[in-house]
Scaffold this motif. Sequence first.
Motif, PDB file in Angstrom:
ATOM      1  N   LEU A   1      61.972  73.955  50.908  1.00 27.49           N
ATOM      2  CA  LEU A   1      62.232  72.522  51.029  1.00 27.49           C
ATOM      3  C   LEU A   1      60.982  71.861  51.586  1.00 27.49           C
ATOM      4  O   LEU A   1      60.483  72.262  52.638  1.00 27.49           O
ATOM      5  CB  LEU A   1      63.410  72.274  51.970  1.00 27.49           C
ATOM      6  CG  LEU A   1      63.633  70.832  52.415  1.00 27.49           C
ATOM      7  CD1 LEU A   1      64.025  69.948  51.238  1.00 27.49           C
ATOM      8  CD2 LEU A   1      64.684  70.773  53.517  1.00 27.49           C
ATOM      9  N   LYS A   2      60.472  70.868  50.877  1.00 28.70           N
ATOM     10  CA  LYS A   2      59.289  70.143  51.329  1.00 28.70           C
ATOM     11  C   LYS A   2      59.685  68.711  51.666  1.00 28.70           C
ATOM     12  O   LYS A   2      60.365  68.043  50.879  1.00 28.70           O
ATOM     13  CB  LYS A   2      58.234  70.142  50.236  1.00 28.70           C
ATOM     14  CG  LYS A   2      56.944  69.447  50.614  1.00 28.70           C
ATOM     15  CD  LYS A   2      55.917  69.848  49.584  1.00 28.70           C
ATOM     16  CE  LYS A   2      54.944  68.928  49.130  1.00 28.70           C
ATOM     17  NZ  LYS A   2      54.014  69.372  48.146  1.00 28.70           N
ATOM     18  N   ILE A   3      59.263  68.259  52.854  1.00 26.62           N
ATOM     19  CA  ILE A   3      59.491  66.886  53.286  1.00 26.62           C
ATOM     20  C   ILE A   3      58.124  66.241  53.472  1.00 26.62           C
ATOM     21  O   ILE A   3      57.328  66.696  54.288  1.00 26.62           O
ATOM     22  CB  ILE A   3      60.294  66.843  54.603  1.00 26.62           C
ATOM     23  CG1 ILE A   3      61.636  67.546  54.436  1.00 26.62           C
ATOM     24  CG2 ILE A   3      60.488  65.395  55.048  1.00 26.62           C
ATOM     25  CD1 ILE A   3      62.404  67.731  55.734  1.00 26.62           C
ATOM     26  N   GLU A   4      57.861  65.201  52.686  1.00 25.14           N
ATOM     27  CA  GLU A   4      56.573  64.510  52.748  1.00 25.14           C
ATOM     28  C   GLU A   4      56.736  63.158  53.432  1.00 25.14           C
ATOM     29  O   GLU A   4      57.681  62.417  53.157  1.00 25.14           O
ATOM     30  CB  GLU A   4      56.028  64.297  51.342  1.00 25.14           C
ATOM     31  CG  GLU A   4      55.746  65.590  50.601  1.00 25.14           C
ATOM     32  CD  GLU A   4      55.329  65.341  49.177  1.00 25.14           C
ATOM     33  OE1 GLU A   4      54.124  65.091  48.968  1.00 25.14           O
ATOM     34  OE2 GLU A   4      56.215  65.376  48.305  1.00 25.14           O
ATOM     35  N   PHE A   5      55.799  62.860  54.316  1.00 26.63           N
ATOM     36  CA  PHE A   5      55.799  61.590  55.025  1.00 26.63           C
ATOM     37  C   PHE A   5      55.318  60.483  54.098  1.00 26.63           C
ATOM     38  O   PHE A   5      54.360  60.659  53.355  1.00 26.63           O
ATOM     39  CB  PHE A   5      54.863  61.657  56.237  1.00 26.63           C
ATOM     40  CG  PHE A   5      55.380  62.496  57.365  1.00 26.63           C
ATOM     41  CD1 PHE A   5      55.823  61.904  58.528  1.00 26.63           C
ATOM     42  CD2 PHE A   5      55.413  63.877  57.261  1.00 26.63           C
ATOM     43  CE1 PHE A   5      56.294  62.681  59.581  1.00 26.63           C
ATOM     44  CE2 PHE A   5      55.883  64.659  58.303  1.00 26.63           C
ATOM     45  CZ  PHE A   5      56.325  64.060  59.466  1.00 26.63           C
TER      46      PHE A   5
ATOM     47  N   GLY B   1      49.951  61.513  53.993  1.00 19.44           N
ATOM     48  CA  GLY B   1      49.719  62.710  53.242  1.00 19.44           C
ATOM     49  C   GLY B   1      50.239  63.963  53.918  1.00 19.44           C
ATOM     50  O   GLY B   1      50.046  65.048  53.420  1.00 19.44           O
ATOM     51  N   SER B   2      50.895  63.840  55.083  1.00 14.80           N
ATOM     52  CA  SER B   2      51.405  65.017  55.784  1.00 14.80           C
ATOM     53  C   SER B   2      52.731  65.474  55.187  1.00 14.80           C
ATOM     54  O   SER B   2      53.477  64.679  54.626  1.00 14.80           O
ATOM     55  CB  SER B   2      51.604  64.709  57.265  1.00 14.80           C
ATOM     56  OG  SER B   2      50.381  64.393  57.869  1.00 14.80           O
ATOM     57  N   ALA B   3      53.015  66.771  55.345  1.00 17.26           N
ATOM     58  CA  ALA B   3      54.266  67.337  54.834  1.00 17.26           C
ATOM     59  C   ALA B   3      54.685  68.516  55.701  1.00 17.26           C
ATOM     60  O   ALA B   3      53.868  69.129  56.377  1.00 17.26           O
ATOM     61  CB  ALA B   3      54.098  67.787  53.391  1.00 17.26           C
TER      62      ALA B   3
ATOM     63  N   PRO C   1      57.517  58.932  63.604  1.00 18.92           N
ATOM     64  CA  PRO C   1      57.918  60.130  64.333  1.00 18.92           C
ATOM     65  C   PRO C   1      59.319  60.574  63.908  1.00 18.92           C
ATOM     66  O   PRO C   1      60.211  59.751  63.737  1.00 18.92           O
ATOM     67  CB  PRO C   1      57.911  59.679  65.788  1.00 18.92           C
ATOM     68  CG  PRO C   1      57.019  58.492  65.825  1.00 18.92           C
ATOM     69  CD  PRO C   1      57.183  57.827  64.490  1.00 18.92           C
ATOM     70  N   ILE C   2      59.480  61.869  63.739  1.00 17.82           N
ATOM     71  CA  ILE C   2      60.780  62.445  63.390  1.00 17.82           C
ATOM     72  C   ILE C   2      61.544  62.734  64.675  1.00 17.82           C
ATOM     73  O   ILE C   2      61.014  63.337  65.598  1.00 17.82           O
ATOM     74  CB  ILE C   2      60.608  63.735  62.574  1.00 17.82           C
ATOM     75  CG1 ILE C   2      59.980  63.416  61.223  1.00 17.82           C
ATOM     76  CG2 ILE C   2      61.945  64.443  62.379  1.00 17.82           C
ATOM     77  CD1 ILE C   2      59.655  64.633  60.390  1.00 17.82           C
TER      78      ILE C   2
ATOM     79  N   PHE D   1      61.677  64.203  49.574  1.00 15.66           N
ATOM     80  CA  PHE D   1      62.237  65.545  49.697  1.00 15.66           C
ATOM     81  C   PHE D   1      62.149  66.223  48.335  1.00 15.66           C
ATOM     82  O   PHE D   1      62.462  65.603  47.314  1.00 15.66           O
ATOM     83  CB  PHE D   1      63.708  65.476  50.112  1.00 15.66           C
ATOM     84  CG  PHE D   1      63.933  64.902  51.488  1.00 15.66           C
ATOM     85  CD1 PHE D   1      64.290  65.726  52.537  1.00 15.66           C
ATOM     86  CD2 PHE D   1      63.791  63.547  51.735  1.00 15.66           C
ATOM     87  CE1 PHE D   1      64.507  65.214  53.806  1.00 15.66           C
ATOM     88  CE2 PHE D   1      64.005  63.023  53.007  1.00 15.66           C
ATOM     89  CZ  PHE D   1      64.356  63.853  54.033  1.00 15.66           C
ATOM     90  N   SER D   2      61.770  67.508  48.327  1.00 18.06           N
ATOM     91  CA  SER D   2      61.707  68.245  47.069  1.00 18.06           C
ATOM     92  C   SER D   2      61.955  69.730  47.318  1.00 18.06           C
ATOM     93  O   SER D   2      61.791  70.226  48.434  1.00 18.06           O
ATOM     94  CB  SER D   2      60.365  68.022  46.373  1.00 18.06           C
ATOM     95  OG  SER D   2      59.296  68.333  47.220  1.00 18.06           O
TER      96      SER D   2
END
Length: 98
Positions: A78-82, A1-3, A87-88, A30-31
Amino acid sequence: GSAIVYRLAGPLEVCRLDAFFPGEIKDFRFSLSETGVEFKPIPLRKETYFGGAGDYDYWKPVRFEARPEAGLTTPRLLKIEFGGEAPIGRVEIKCGFN
């Protein structure tokens, strides 16, 4: 649920994200948004570089690449959701400028 949400300096051309998965590979999402309230998904491409577990049980490296469809020029968020635990290693964001 992290972003993670990034404020962009200009229209998004491409976003690349490198991540490492200890278990099952789950896609990031990605959105883009103009307001931060409603986000529209961006098409995603995924490339896996995992060669097999071998003797060391290495994590699986994956590169995700998101490119907005033509005509999406105004969104500035820009939203990146896990999708799961991952790990990035690196995020590259390329913006165009009007």
